[in-house]
Write an enzyme that holds these catalytic residues in place. Structure first.
Site, short mmCIF file in Angstrom:
data_model
loop_
_atom_site.label_atom_id
_atom_site.label_comp_id
_atom_site.label_asym_id
_atom_site.label_seq_id
_atom_site.Cartn_x
_atom_site.Cartn_y
_atom_site.Cartn_z
N ARG A 69 0.87 -1.18 0.00
CA ARG A 69 0.00 0.00 0.00
C ARG A 69 0.91 1.23 0.00
NH1 ARG A 69 -2.10 -3.56 3.96
NH2 ARG A 69 -4.18 -4.34 3.46
N LYS A 97 -2.53 -2.91 7.76
CA LYS A 97 -3.77 -2.50 8.42
C LYS A 97 -4.00 -3.35 9.67
CE LYS A 97 -6.43 -0.66 4.53
NZ LYS A 97 -7.68 -0.81 3.74
N HIS A 146 -2.68 2.72 -6.07
CA HIS A 146 -3.24 1.49 -5.50
C HIS A 146 -3.48 0.44 -6.58
CE1 HIS A 146 -4.69 -0.51 -1.95
NE2 HIS A 146 -5.80 -0.87 -2.58
N ARG A 188 -0.75 -2.07 -6.77
CA ARG A 188 -0.87 -3.18 -5.81
C ARG A 188 -1.81 -4.25 -6.36
NH1 ARG A 188 -1.15 -4.81 -0.21
NH2 ARG A 188 -3.28 -5.17 0.49
N HIS A 200 -3.88 -9.43 3.56
CA HIS A 200 -5.33 -9.46 3.73
C HIS A 200 -5.68 -10.33 4.93
CE1 HIS A 200 -6.18 -8.47 -0.78
NE2 HIS A 200 -5.99 -7.38 -0.05
N TYR A 257 -9.46 -11.20 -6.70
CA TYR A 257 -8.52 -11.24 -7.82
C TYR A 257 -8.77 -12.43 -8.74
CZ TYR A 257 -6.15 -7.59 -5.29
OH TYR A 257 -5.87 -6.42 -4.65
#
Length: 311
Positions: free
Chosen positions: A166, A189, A257, A260, A283, A292
């Site tokens: 990110r 995150k 982004h 990524r 994730h 994806y």
């Protein structure tokens, strides 16, 4: 934090909201942007209930909110032009707050928690083609006439595409991370840590930037610097990419982004394992990474439709 809307909320509710947000930040590692968004969403909800019931609602009154009250809030929110996706996010924040509040106040939050989230079509990630991703990185270099700034911007976008970072993660690197090792330990995150391999091309791009950067390299200082030596603002990278995509005739979706997304999609197309890609991206849920696979399937169907003799 006081805003015009918070003045419509009872002091007890304001205190409860701030306690909940402090817990999200301290105990769950919620990002500052997440906390800000959740505060705004719950404040809007509580302010609506003030108007709905004709006066500020204390904690006891919040426990009595009905299914009809929830429908009224959702209908009023949609009437302001809020889309289904945004309303779903707001409802999620309200439910999270109510779950926390119900545990502390000892009431049953069924009416709030049973409110159905509006359905919406999830947007698929929009990756760049491999040649477009390479062209963006090459073109970003020509957006500045200052050598070290050009090298800096190339280094950042190379990390986004080559490591799937990110932009906040790339700009969060410090002098202690240089020279870049073969693998980076990234905190993403929610404070989630992951190990990311660093491609030789990314290490070389960062090394070149460091050789040209006029600011002294310090372990505690940001790795990527602005003109005056402070931390690099993400807006400058977005601007460099916007100029590059305009020159290349790429769509507005070609953002930092998107690099990524491109990293993940190109790994999947090359036969990468979904679980491994989940770890590389950081994730928390595999379902997030599975988006994806839809991108990859869409790409394969496009190739099929264009190439099949019966198409």
């Amino acid at each position: 934090m006081t805003t015009p809307a918070t003045t419509l909320i009872s002091p007890a509710c304001r205190d409860a909201l701030e306690q909940w947000l402090a817990g999200l930040a301290a105990l769950q590692g919620a990002a500052e942007n997440t906390v800000t968004a959740y505060r705004g969403d719950v404040v809007e909800f509580l302010a609506f209930m003030t108007h709905h019931f004709g006066g500020p609602q204390g904690l006891g009154a919040l426990a009595k909110i009905s299914t009809g009250d929830m429908r009224a809030w959702m209908a009023a929110t949609r009437a302001t032009g809020t889309g289904a996706r945004s309303l779903a996010r707001k409802l999620s924040a309200v439910k999270s707050f109510y779950t926390w509040l119900a545990e502390r106040q000892g009431f049953e939050p069924t009416a709030v928690l049973s409110a159905r989230s509006p359905k919406f079509q999830k947007k698929l990630p929009r990756p760049l083609a491999e040649d477009a991703a390479r062209a963006v990185i090459e073109t970003v270099e020509f957006q500045s006439t200052t050598d070290w700034i050009a090298a800096r911007d190339v280094a950042v976008v190379t990390l986004l595409y080559g490591c799937g970072l990110r932009i906040s993660e790339a700009l969060g690197l410090t002098g202690a991370d240089a020279p870049l090792p073969a693998v980076l330990r990234i905190t993403g995150k929610g404070g989630k840590e992951r190990i990311v391999p660093v491609l030789p091309a990314a290490r070389a791009a960062v090394d070149r930037y460091l050789r040209l950067c006029p600011h002294p390299q310090e372990r505690a200082a940001p790795l990527f610097r602005g003109v005056r030596g402070g931390a690099l603002n993400a807006r400058l990278i977005r601007s460099a990419m916007a100029q590059a995509r305009a020159q290349l005739g790429l769509p507005a979706s070609a953002t930092p982004h998107a690099l990524r997304h491109s990293f993940a999609t190109h790994l999947l197309e090359a036969g990468g394992d979904l679980r491994a890609i989940q770890e590389l991206l950081g994730h928390a849920s595999l379902s997030t990474t599975q988006a994806y696979t839809a991108v990859d399937t869409a790409h394969l169907m496009d190739v099929y439709n264009r190439a099949h003799p019966k198409a």
